[in-house]
Design an enzyme around this catalytic site. Structure first.
Site, PDB file in Angstrom:
ATOM      1  N   GLU A   1      -5.031  17.520  -8.890  1.00 44.88           N
ATOM      2  CA  GLU A   1      -5.626  17.978 -10.143  1.00 44.88           C
ATOM      3  C   GLU A   1      -7.136  18.206 -10.032  1.00 44.88           C
ATOM      4  O   GLU A   1      -7.937  17.671 -10.795  1.00 44.88           O
ATOM      5  CB  GLU A   1      -5.321  16.985 -11.279  1.00 44.88           C
ATOM      6  CG  GLU A   1      -5.508  17.618 -12.651  1.00 44.88           C
ATOM      7  CD  GLU A   1      -5.019  16.733 -13.798  1.00 44.88           C
ATOM      8  OE1 GLU A   1      -3.855  16.318 -13.774  1.00 44.88           O
ATOM      9  OE2 GLU A   1      -5.818  16.465 -14.690  1.00 44.88           O
TER      10      GLU A   1
ATOM     11  N   HIS B   1      -2.502  17.568 -24.300  1.00 45.56           N
ATOM     12  CA  HIS B   1      -2.458  16.140 -23.975  1.00 45.56           C
ATOM     13  C   HIS B   1      -3.736  15.395 -24.337  1.00 45.56           C
ATOM     14  O   HIS B   1      -3.677  14.191 -24.619  1.00 45.56           O
ATOM     15  CB  HIS B   1      -2.126  15.944 -22.495  1.00 45.56           C
ATOM     16  CG  HIS B   1      -0.669  16.190 -22.177  1.00 45.56           C
ATOM     17  ND1 HIS B   1      -0.061  17.400 -22.403  1.00 45.56           N
ATOM     18  CD2 HIS B   1       0.295  15.379 -21.669  1.00 45.56           C
ATOM     19  CE1 HIS B   1       1.218  17.326 -22.034  1.00 45.56           C
ATOM     20  NE2 HIS B   1       1.455  16.112 -21.594  1.00 45.56           N
TER      21      HIS B   1
ATOM     22  N   LYS C   1       6.290  23.683 -12.468  1.00 49.16           N
ATOM     23  CA  LYS C   1       5.496  22.506 -12.126  1.00 49.16           C
ATOM     24  C   LYS C   1       5.391  22.329 -10.614  1.00 49.16           C
ATOM     25  O   LYS C   1       4.327  21.997 -10.093  1.00 49.16           O
ATOM     26  CB  LYS C   1       6.087  21.256 -12.779  1.00 49.16           C
ATOM     27  CG  LYS C   1       5.231  20.040 -12.488  1.00 49.16           C
ATOM     28  CD  LYS C   1       5.230  19.008 -13.544  1.00 49.16           C
ATOM     29  CE  LYS C   1       4.202  17.934 -13.186  1.00 49.16           C
ATOM     30  NZ  LYS C   1       4.302  16.763 -14.029  1.00 49.16           N
TER      31      LYS C   1
ATOM     32  N   HIS D   1      -2.816  12.374 -26.343  1.00 49.40           N
ATOM     33  CA  HIS D   1      -3.038  10.987 -25.902  1.00 49.40           C
ATOM     34  C   HIS D   1      -3.844  10.220 -26.947  1.00 49.40           C
ATOM     35  O   HIS D   1      -3.584   9.038 -27.207  1.00 49.40           O
ATOM     36  CB  HIS D   1      -3.767  10.958 -24.556  1.00 49.40           C
ATOM     37  CG  HIS D   1      -2.892  11.320 -23.396  1.00 49.40           C
ATOM     38  ND1 HIS D   1      -3.390  11.591 -22.147  1.00 49.40           N
ATOM     39  CD2 HIS D   1      -1.550  11.453 -23.291  1.00 49.40           C
ATOM     40  CE1 HIS D   1      -2.389  11.892 -21.335  1.00 49.40           C
ATOM     41  NE2 HIS D   1      -1.266  11.807 -21.997  1.00 49.40           N
TER      42      HIS D   1
ATOM     43  N   ARG E   1       0.814  -1.233   0.000  1.00 48.66           N
ATOM     44  CA  ARG E   1       0.000   0.000   0.000  1.00 48.66           C
ATOM     45  C   ARG E   1       0.839   1.271   0.000  1.00 48.66           C
ATOM     46  O   ARG E   1       0.385   2.330   0.425  1.00 48.66           O
ATOM     47  CB  ARG E   1      -0.978   0.022   1.178  1.00 48.66           C
ATOM     48  CG  ARG E   1      -1.943  -1.143   1.168  1.00 48.66           C
ATOM     49  CD  ARG E   1      -3.119  -0.910   2.098  1.00 48.66           C
ATOM     50  NE  ARG E   1      -3.968  -2.091   2.124  1.00 48.66           N
ATOM     51  CZ  ARG E   1      -3.825  -3.084   2.976  1.00 48.66           C
ATOM     52  NH1 ARG E   1      -2.882  -3.031   3.894  1.00 48.66           N
ATOM     53  NH2 ARG E   1      -4.625  -4.130   2.933  1.00 48.66           N
TER      54      ARG E   1
ATOM     55  N   HIS F   1       5.815  10.262 -26.943  1.00 48.64           N
ATOM     56  CA  HIS F   1       4.825  11.057 -26.215  1.00 48.64           C
ATOM     57  C   HIS F   1       4.980  12.551 -26.536  1.00 48.64           C
ATOM     58  O   HIS F   1       3.991  13.240 -26.831  1.00 48.64           O
ATOM     59  CB  HIS F   1       4.979  10.806 -24.717  1.00 48.64           C
ATOM     60  CG  HIS F   1       4.106  11.655 -23.851  1.00 48.64           C
ATOM     61  ND1 HIS F   1       2.729  11.581 -23.876  1.00 48.64           N
ATOM     62  CD2 HIS F   1       4.404  12.627 -22.955  1.00 48.64           C
ATOM     63  CE1 HIS F   1       2.228  12.458 -23.032  1.00 48.64           C
ATOM     64  NE2 HIS F   1       3.216  13.111 -22.456  1.00 48.64           N
TER      65      HIS F   1
ATOM     66  N   ASN G   1      -1.829  19.688 -18.768  1.00 44.00           N
ATOM     67  CA  ASN G   1      -2.222  18.753 -19.824  1.00 44.00           C
ATOM     68  C   ASN G   1      -2.525  19.471 -21.141  1.00 44.00           C
ATOM     69  O   ASN G   1      -3.152  18.884 -22.027  1.00 44.00           O
ATOM     70  CB  ASN G   1      -3.443  17.940 -19.376  1.00 44.00           C
ATOM     71  CG  ASN G   1      -3.111  17.042 -18.209  1.00 44.00           C
ATOM     72  OD1 ASN G   1      -2.083  16.392 -18.199  1.00 44.00           O
ATOM     73  ND2 ASN G   1      -3.974  17.038 -17.203  1.00 44.00           N
TER      74      ASN G   1
ATOM     75  N   LYS H   1       2.517  11.746 -10.316  1.00 42.71           N
ATOM     76  CA  LYS H   1       1.597  10.941 -11.125  1.00 42.71           C
ATOM     77  C   LYS H   1       2.318   9.659 -11.529  1.00 42.71           C
ATOM     78  O   LYS H   1       3.414   9.708 -12.094  1.00 42.71           O
ATOM     79  CB  LYS H   1       1.174  11.700 -12.384  1.00 42.71           C
ATOM     80  CG  LYS H   1       0.070  12.694 -12.143  1.00 42.71           C
ATOM     81  CD  LYS H   1      -0.471  13.205 -13.455  1.00 42.71           C
ATOM     82  CE  LYS H   1      -1.571  14.229 -13.223  1.00 42.71           C
ATOM     83  NZ  LYS H   1      -2.024  14.841 -14.495  1.00 42.71           N
TER      84      LYS H   1
ATOM     85  N   ARG I   1      -3.890  22.204 -11.908  1.00 37.84           N
ATOM     86  CA  ARG I   1      -2.924  21.215 -12.420  1.00 37.84           C
ATOM     87  C   ARG I   1      -3.316  20.699 -13.807  1.00 37.84           C
ATOM     88  O   ARG I   1      -2.452  20.306 -14.587  1.00 37.84           O
ATOM     89  CB  ARG I   1      -2.766  20.055 -11.433  1.00 37.84           C
ATOM     90  CG  ARG I   1      -1.710  19.067 -11.896  1.00 37.84           C
ATOM     91  CD  ARG I   1      -1.227  18.128 -10.834  1.00 37.84           C
ATOM     92  NE  ARG I   1      -0.233  17.235 -11.390  1.00 37.84           N
ATOM     93  CZ  ARG I   1       0.512  16.400 -10.697  1.00 37.84           C
ATOM     94  NH1 ARG I   1       0.378  16.351  -9.380  1.00 37.84           N
ATOM     95  NH2 ARG I   1       1.398  15.623 -11.282  1.00 37.84           N
TER      96      ARG I   1
ATOM     97  N   GLU J   1       7.357  19.257 -23.922  1.00 33.78           N
ATOM     98  CA  GLU J   1       6.891  19.601 -22.567  1.00 33.78           C
ATOM     99  C   GLU J   1       7.503  20.919 -22.098  1.00 33.78           C
ATOM    100  O   GLU J   1       6.903  21.638 -21.305  1.00 33.78           O
ATOM    101  CB  GLU J   1       7.202  18.465 -21.578  1.00 33.78           C
ATOM    102  CG  GLU J   1       6.518  17.126 -21.896  1.00 33.78           C
ATOM    103  CD  GLU J   1       5.031  17.076 -21.557  1.00 33.78           C
ATOM    104  OE1 GLU J   1       4.463  18.096 -21.108  1.00 33.78           O
ATOM    105  OE2 GLU J   1       4.431  15.994 -21.740  1.00 33.78           O
TER     106      GLU J   1
HETATM  107  N1  GLY Z   1       2.081  15.726 -16.685  1.00 37.16           N
HETATM  108  C1  GLY Z   1       1.031  16.465 -16.112  1.00 37.16           C
HETATM  109  C2  GLY Z   1       1.009  16.425 -14.619  1.00 37.16           C
HETATM  110  O1  GLY Z   1       1.913  15.903 -14.013  1.00 37.16           O
HETATM  111  O2  GLY Z   1       0.068  16.877 -14.018  1.00 37.16           O
END
Ligand code: GLY
Length: 370
Positions: A240, A251, A230, A255, A124, A268, A248, A146, A244, A188
């Site tokens: 998020e 993205h 960031k 994606h 966990r 990516h 994206n 993430k 946050r 990025e």
């Molecule tokens: N790559 C986007 C984030 O970490 O929120």
């Protein structure tokens, strides 16, 4: 590359951690081994990165009295799946890893995601340290907690928020990074400028040549600027629930493009580059921004050798279907990250399918896919 390391703190109460950026860091365990609490450490890397860098990390840990095995996974986004996570679980079981064990993720974004996810699940949640070896992972993926793996239905659909104990970005690893991956990382970097920093965007326009030549000072400035941006966003919105999501930008489209092309066909960063341009184009359609900023973005992507148009064989309808699964969507509405111009990204809900489809269809000038 030389000079004193730069340290940036990600402050999340008791879980605050440092991002350390500099040269010669992998072998300097004295500088980061305070992030290792117990005796069980597993180094997770991939078949390309492990032969280049894993022995240095292993030897550095031995100097601190820790004998860490290396688990080498297949490289690339195509292998970022539950099978890879299971390989890490098996290695942790073989190690007899206890609650104070630590996983070191040595590699690009895919390795960080898999290793971090395995660390989030094992008992966990055990510690992990990010050691990003690609530009993309240094400026984005390794920071912010993430973690996850892909599912056939979409990218990163299985995952967890799990903050690392430290991020150790050794700039020396960029020297061996293949050119295509190095360039993909700039997507990025450009994204960071697009969402909230028009001055940084202008700086990138003026310093593209130096950055592409891997100039140490320019790279350090770019990486530190992205990490500071960031870190600030993650501190204000770790899970998020709001701001946050701006990270994206590009993205949702990216994606969908990445999945539809088949994981591994496009990097990516390449998919995100195309996605940012589509987001900018949709913003113009919706009257949010002017075409001049879209053209500046297109020119900057091209200056960095990034793709600036959707591959023509990808069908707009199929991409739209992929976008319906995007994690930023709510049950009742699609949510997209668009912009009002360079440095001013926004979350926009409820954009009609017809508008998205129109943005996805190639412009006559892009017949070759850009
Ligand atoms: N790559 C986007 C984030 O970490 O929120």
């Amino acid at each position: 590359m030389s000079g004193a390391p730069i340290e940036i703190e990600v402050g999340l109460g008791a879980r605050c951690y440092p991002i350390k950026i500099g040269s010669g860091l992998l072998e300097d365990a004295a500088y980061w081994c305070d992030a290792v609490r117990g005796r069980h450490v597993l180094i997770v890397s991939d078949e390309h990165v492990a032969p280049l860098h894993a022995a240095r990390v292993q030897e550095a840990l031995l100097g601190c009295g820790v004998d860490a095995p290396i688990e080498t996974l297949s490289a690339g986004e195509a292998h970022k799946n539950l099978d890879a996570a299971a390989r890490v679980f098996d290695a942790l079981a073989d190690l007899g890893a206890t609650r104070d064990a630590c996983v070191i993720a040595l590699g690009g974004g895919a390795i960080g995601d898999i290793a971090g996810f395995a660390a989030a699940c094992w008992m966990r949640g055990i510690d992990f340290i990010q050691m990003p070896t690609t530009l993309l992972a240094m400026v984005d993926a390794s920071v912010g907690g993430k973690t996850g793996v892909d599912h056939a239905a979409g990218k990163n659909l299985i995952g967890a928020f799990h903050q690392p104990r430290a991020v150790i970005a050794d700039l020396d690893t960029l020297a061996t990074l293949p050119e295509r991956e190095f360039i993909a990382g700039f997507a990025e970097v450009i994204k960071t400028a697009c969402i909230g920093d028009a001055d940084f965007f202008a700086w990138l326009e003026s310093r593209a040549d130096a950055l592409l030549a891997r100039d140490a000072a320019a790279l350090t400035h770019a990486i530190a600027t992205c990490c500071r941006c960031k870190a600030g966003i993650v501190m204000r919105d770790e899970r998020e629930t709001g701001e946050r999501a701006l990270l994206n930008f590009g993205h949702s489209f990216g994606h969908a493009i990445e999945a539809e092309a088949g994981y591994g066909a496009l990097l990516h960063g390449e998919a995100v580059a195309i996605g940012m341009l589509l987001a900018a184009r949709l913003s113009v359609r919706l009257g949010m921004s002017n075409d001049g900023d879209t053209q500046r973005l297109r020119a900057l992507l091209r200056a960095f050798g990034l793709p600036a148009g959707c591959p023509p064989h990808l069908e707009a309808d199929a991409l739209l279907a992929r976008m319906r699964l995007d994690k930023k969507n709510r049950a009742d509405a699609r949510r997209l990250i668009l912009w009002r111009g360079i440095g001013r990204a926004e979350i926009v809900a409820g954009v009609e399918d017809a508008e998205v489809l129109a943005a996805l269809r190639p412009e006559p000038t892009e017949a070759g896919g850009g």
